[in-house]
Design a protein around this motif. Sequence first.
Motif, short mmCIF file in Angstrom:
data_model
loop_
_atom_site.label_atom_id
_atom_site.label_comp_id
_atom_site.label_asym_id
_atom_site.label_seq_id
_atom_site.Cartn_x
_atom_site.Cartn_y
_atom_site.Cartn_z
N GLY A 292 0.80 -1.22 0.00
CA GLY A 292 0.00 0.00 0.00
C GLY A 292 0.83 1.26 0.00
O GLY A 292 0.37 2.30 0.46
N MET B 44 -2.92 1.71 3.11
CA MET B 44 -4.06 0.97 3.64
C MET B 44 -4.55 1.67 4.90
O MET B 44 -3.77 2.03 5.77
N ALA C 259 -9.84 -1.45 -1.05
CA ALA C 259 -8.39 -1.49 -1.20
C ALA C 259 -7.92 -2.10 -2.51
O ALA C 259 -6.76 -1.94 -2.87
#
Length: 244
Positions: free
Chosen positions: A16, A21, A75
């Motif tokens: 990420g 994230m 995500a």
Amino acid sequence: MEKDQMSPFSQLQSTGDEHPMTEPPPRTRGSDKTREVIVETALRLFRERGYEATTMRAIAAEAGMSVGNAYYYFASKEILVQAYYDRAQTEHEAACERLLATERRFAARLAGVLREWVRVSEPYHEFAVKFFKHAAEPSNPLNPFSAESSPSREASIAIYRRVVEGSSDRMDGELRAELPELLWLMSMGVVLFWVHDESEGCRRTHRFIELTVPLVDRLVGLSHLPGLRGVARDFIAGIHELRE
């Protein structure tokens, strides 16, 4: 390489760096509406462009928001496909409700549930053809047998549990307990056939259901007879062994 260009599986495993994230946003009316807009947009683009060609960037642009905001709610594309699983499952449950509330014959209940799945899934047929190669990978979280797919899988098995529990047909007691999951596995075979079905209105898939359900019905109906009860028990024992 931008995250949108990464493979679906590597996207899910990304740490990420490009899109940190974060914890899911609080569930408010506004956040629920935003999530719904993203899901609706993603499913439309999946149908129109295919799974691989649809990036999170494209979804965000079509939904009228920043890429970061889209990633804040979902995500990865995989999670959006899980949302598709959930939506399809909800639609399937609603479509089967009347049948399961009124019909008591096992074969009619099973055939009706399978036919309704084909009907509610028809708008996504072209998308499913292109998407299936990802879902078929054993290590892919989109695989229907994966841990990530567990909620939708259990919900689907629950429909087949209703098929069995609401049936007035006689069958072996131990087989009755195992049958919902076995019927779900059978439905996976129907899904595979449907993915490759190019006939108009998925006519061949409907015919496949017409041919296979009577065979299952016959085997289930014979399972309580003394001469075949032992065969059913041996079959169940084999299932238990394979689960270990």
